[in-house]
Design a protein around this motif. Sequence first.
Motif, PDB file in Angstrom:
ATOM      1  N   GLY A  35       0.826  -1.205   0.000  1.00 64.87           N
ATOM      2  CA  GLY A  35       0.000   0.000   0.000  1.00 64.87           C
ATOM      3  C   GLY A  35       0.859   1.253   0.000  1.00 64.87           C
ATOM      4  N   PRO A  36       0.282   2.370   0.424  1.00 66.30           N
ATOM      5  CA  PRO A  36       1.022   3.645   0.413  1.00 66.30           C
ATOM      6  C   PRO A  36       2.350   3.531   1.152  1.00 66.30           C
ATOM      7  CG  PRO A  36      -1.280   4.019   0.923  1.00 66.30           C
ATOM      8  CD  PRO A  36      -1.071   2.525   0.944  1.00 66.30           C
ATOM      9  N   ARG A  37       3.364   4.141   0.578  1.00 60.53           N
ATOM     10  CA  ARG A  37       4.722   4.054   1.125  1.00 60.53           C
ATOM     11  C   ARG A  37       5.322   5.443   1.238  1.00 60.53           C
ATOM     12  NH1 ARG A  37       5.117  -0.154   3.350  1.00 60.53           N
ATOM     13  NH2 ARG A  37       7.312  -0.438   3.060  1.00 60.53           N
ATOM     14  N   ARG A  38       6.285   5.560   2.123  1.00 61.59           N
ATOM     15  CA  ARG A  38       7.100   6.773   2.223  1.00 61.59           C
ATOM     16  C   ARG A  38       8.361   6.565   1.382  1.00 61.59           C
ATOM     17  NH1 ARG A  38       6.470  10.251   6.748  1.00 61.59           N
ATOM     18  NH2 ARG A  38       4.668   9.678   8.004  1.00 61.59           N
ATOM     19  N   PHE A  39       8.984   7.673   1.026  1.00 62.24           N
ATOM     20  CA  PHE A  39      10.222   7.634   0.246  1.00 62.24           C
ATOM     21  C   PHE A  39      11.247   6.732   0.927  1.00 62.24           C
ATOM     22  CE2 PHE A  39      14.258   9.223  -1.338  1.00 62.24           C
ATOM     23  CZ  PHE A  39      14.000   9.412  -2.692  1.00 62.24           C
ATOM     24  N   GLN A  40      11.393   6.877   2.233  1.00 59.82           N
ATOM     25  CA  GLN A  40      12.358   6.081   3.000  1.00 59.82           C
ATOM     26  C   GLN A  40      12.054   4.584   2.905  1.00 59.82           C
ATOM     27  OE1 GLN A  40      14.345   8.937   3.278  1.00 59.82           O
ATOM     28  NE2 GLN A  40      15.141   7.690   4.919  1.00 59.82           N
ATOM     29  N   ASP A  41      10.774   4.232   2.856  1.00 59.63           N
ATOM     30  CA  ASP A  41      10.394   2.822   2.737  1.00 59.63           C
ATOM     31  C   ASP A  41      10.915   2.231   1.429  1.00 59.63           C
ATOM     32  OD1 ASP A  41       8.980   2.982   5.146  1.00 59.63           O
ATOM     33  OD2 ASP A  41       7.101   3.509   4.121  1.00 59.63           O
ATOM     34  N   PHE A  42      10.804   3.020   0.361  1.00 59.76           N
ATOM     35  CA  PHE A  42      11.307   2.548  -0.933  1.00 59.76           C
ATOM     36  C   PHE A  42      12.828   2.402  -0.899  1.00 59.76           C
ATOM     37  CE2 PHE A  42       7.345   4.540  -2.725  1.00 59.76           C
ATOM     38  CZ  PHE A  42       6.777   3.356  -3.158  1.00 59.76           C
ATOM     39  N   GLN A  43      13.507   3.347  -0.272  1.00 59.14           N
ATOM     40  CA  GLN A  43      14.963   3.275  -0.194  1.00 59.14           C
ATOM     41  C   GLN A  43      15.409   2.022   0.557  1.00 59.14           C
ATOM     42  OE1 GLN A  43      16.006   7.305   1.287  1.00 59.14           O
ATOM     43  NE2 GLN A  43      17.292   7.351  -0.545  1.00 59.14           N
ATOM     44  N   PRO A  51      18.973   7.822  -4.562  1.00 66.48           N
ATOM     45  CA  PRO A  51      17.837   8.685  -4.215  1.00 66.48           C
ATOM     46  C   PRO A  51      17.326   9.524  -5.387  1.00 66.48           C
ATOM     47  CG  PRO A  51      19.499   8.793  -2.510  1.00 66.48           C
ATOM     48  CD  PRO A  51      20.092   8.003  -3.640  1.00 66.48           C
ATOM     49  N   ASN A  52      18.237  10.044  -6.210  1.00 71.83           N
ATOM     50  CA  ASN A  52      17.789  10.859  -7.342  1.00 71.83           C
ATOM     51  C   ASN A  52      17.065  10.008  -8.387  1.00 71.83           C
ATOM     52  OD1 ASN A  52      20.283   9.662  -7.968  1.00 71.83           O
ATOM     53  ND2 ASN A  52      20.768  11.221  -9.486  1.00 71.83           N
ATOM     54  N   THR A  53      17.472   8.763  -8.562  1.00 69.02           N
ATOM     55  CA  THR A  53      16.785   7.860  -9.476  1.00 69.02           C
ATOM     56  C   THR A  53      15.409   7.512  -8.938  1.00 69.02           C
ATOM     57  OG1 THR A  53      18.879   6.927 -10.238  1.00 69.02           O
ATOM     58  CG2 THR A  53      16.892   5.610 -10.629  1.00 69.02           C
ATOM     59  N   LEU A  54      15.338   7.203  -7.658  1.00 69.63           N
ATOM     60  CA  LEU A  54      14.065   6.883  -7.023  1.00 69.63           C
ATOM     61  C   LEU A  54      13.096   8.057  -7.159  1.00 69.63           C
ATOM     62  CD1 LEU A  54      12.203   5.154  -5.296  1.00 69.63           C
ATOM     63  CD2 LEU A  54      13.469   5.929  -3.286  1.00 69.63           C
ATOM     64  N   SER A  55      13.578   9.246  -6.892  1.00 70.76           N
ATOM     65  CA  SER A  55      12.750  10.440  -7.006  1.00 70.76           C
ATOM     66  C   SER A  55      12.261  10.637  -8.445  1.00 70.76           C
ATOM     67  CB  SER A  55      13.545  11.660  -6.549  1.00 70.76           C
ATOM     68  OG  SER A  55      12.770  12.825  -6.645  1.00 70.76           O
ATOM     69  N   ALA A  56      13.149  10.440  -9.406  1.00 73.79           N
ATOM     70  CA  ALA A  56      12.783  10.600 -10.816  1.00 73.79           C
ATOM     71  C   ALA A  56      11.733   9.578 -11.242  1.00 73.79           C
ATOM     72  CB  ALA A  56      14.024  10.488 -11.701  1.00 73.79           C
ATOM     73  N   ARG A  57      11.894   8.333 -10.794  1.00 74.06           N
ATOM     74  CA  ARG A  57      10.913   7.290 -11.156  1.00 74.06           C
ATOM     75  C   ARG A  57       9.547   7.596 -10.554  1.00 74.06           C
ATOM     76  NH1 ARG A  57      14.357   6.983 -13.922  1.00 74.06           N
ATOM     77  NH2 ARG A  57      15.661   5.235 -14.499  1.00 74.06           N
TER      78      ARG A  57
END
Length: 76
Positions: A35-43, A51-57
Amino acid sequence: MARSYGIGDCPVARTLDLIGERWTALLLRDLLLHGPRRFQDFQTSLAGVAPNTLSARLKSMEDDGLVERVAGASGR
Protein backbone atom coordinates in the motif's frame (compact mmCIF):
# COMPACT_ATOMS: atom_id res chain seq x y z
CA MET A 1 14.06 8.94 -20.34
CA ALA A 2 13.33 5.48 -21.65
CA ARG A 3 12.81 4.89 -25.31
CA SER A 4 9.19 4.88 -26.42
CA TYR A 5 7.82 2.03 -28.46
CA GLY A 6 5.64 4.59 -30.24
CA ILE A 7 2.84 2.16 -31.04
CA GLY A 8 -0.08 4.14 -29.65
CA ASP A 9 -2.78 1.59 -30.40
CA CYS A 10 -1.00 -1.37 -28.80
CA PRO A 11 -1.78 -1.85 -25.09
CA VAL A 12 1.38 -3.89 -24.48
CA ALA A 13 3.61 -1.22 -26.01
CA ARG A 14 1.81 1.48 -24.02
CA THR A 15 2.29 -0.52 -20.80
CA LEU A 16 6.00 -0.93 -21.52
CA ASP A 17 6.25 2.80 -22.21
CA LEU A 18 4.80 3.44 -18.73
CA ILE A 19 6.62 0.85 -16.62
CA GLY A 20 9.60 -0.19 -18.74
CA GLU A 21 12.22 1.90 -16.97
CA ARG A 22 14.50 0.32 -14.41
CA TRP A 23 13.06 0.21 -10.86
CA THR A 24 9.50 1.15 -11.93
CA ALA A 25 8.13 -2.40 -11.81
CA LEU A 26 9.71 -2.90 -8.38
CA LEU A 27 8.14 0.33 -7.12
CA LEU A 28 4.76 -0.89 -8.33
CA ARG A 29 5.38 -4.25 -6.65
CA ASP A 30 6.01 -2.54 -3.31
CA LEU A 31 2.89 -0.42 -3.66
CA LEU A 32 0.74 -3.42 -4.52
CA LEU A 33 2.13 -5.52 -1.66
CA HIS A 34 2.29 -2.86 1.04
CA GLY A 35 0.00 0.00 0.00
CA PRO A 36 1.02 3.64 0.41
CA ARG A 37 4.72 4.05 1.12
CA ARG A 38 7.10 6.77 2.22
CA PHE A 39 10.22 7.63 0.25
CA GLN A 40 12.36 6.08 3.00
CA ASP A 41 10.39 2.82 2.74
CA PHE A 42 11.31 2.55 -0.93
CA GLN A 43 14.96 3.28 -0.19
CA THR A 44 15.01 0.48 2.37
CA SER A 45 13.20 -2.06 0.21
CA LEU A 46 15.09 -1.25 -3.00
CA ALA A 47 18.68 -1.37 -1.84
CA GLY A 48 20.93 -0.04 -4.57
CA VAL A 49 18.63 2.59 -6.04
CA ALA A 50 20.08 6.09 -5.89
CA PRO A 51 17.84 8.69 -4.21
CA ASN A 52 17.79 10.86 -7.34
CA THR A 53 16.79 7.86 -9.48
CA LEU A 54 14.07 6.88 -7.02
CA SER A 55 12.75 10.44 -7.01
CA ALA A 56 12.78 10.60 -10.82
CA ARG A 57 10.91 7.29 -11.16
CA LEU A 58 8.26 8.32 -8.64
CA LYS A 59 7.83 11.70 -10.37
CA SER A 60 7.51 9.99 -13.75
CA MET A 61 4.93 7.57 -12.37
CA GLU A 62 3.01 10.50 -10.89
CA ASP A 63 3.11 12.37 -14.22
CA ASP A 64 1.79 9.26 -15.98
CA GLY A 65 -1.06 8.92 -13.48
CA LEU A 66 0.17 5.60 -12.07
CA VAL A 67 0.56 6.93 -8.54
CA GLU A 68 -0.68 9.85 -6.51
CA ARG A 69 1.54 11.74 -4.13
CA VAL A 70 0.08 12.76 -0.80
CA ALA A 71 2.48 15.20 0.82
CA GLY A 72 2.72 15.22 4.58
CA ALA A 73 0.47 12.21 5.13
CA SER A 74 1.72 9.04 6.74
CA GLY A 75 -0.23 6.87 4.30
CA ARG A 76 -0.47 4.12 6.86
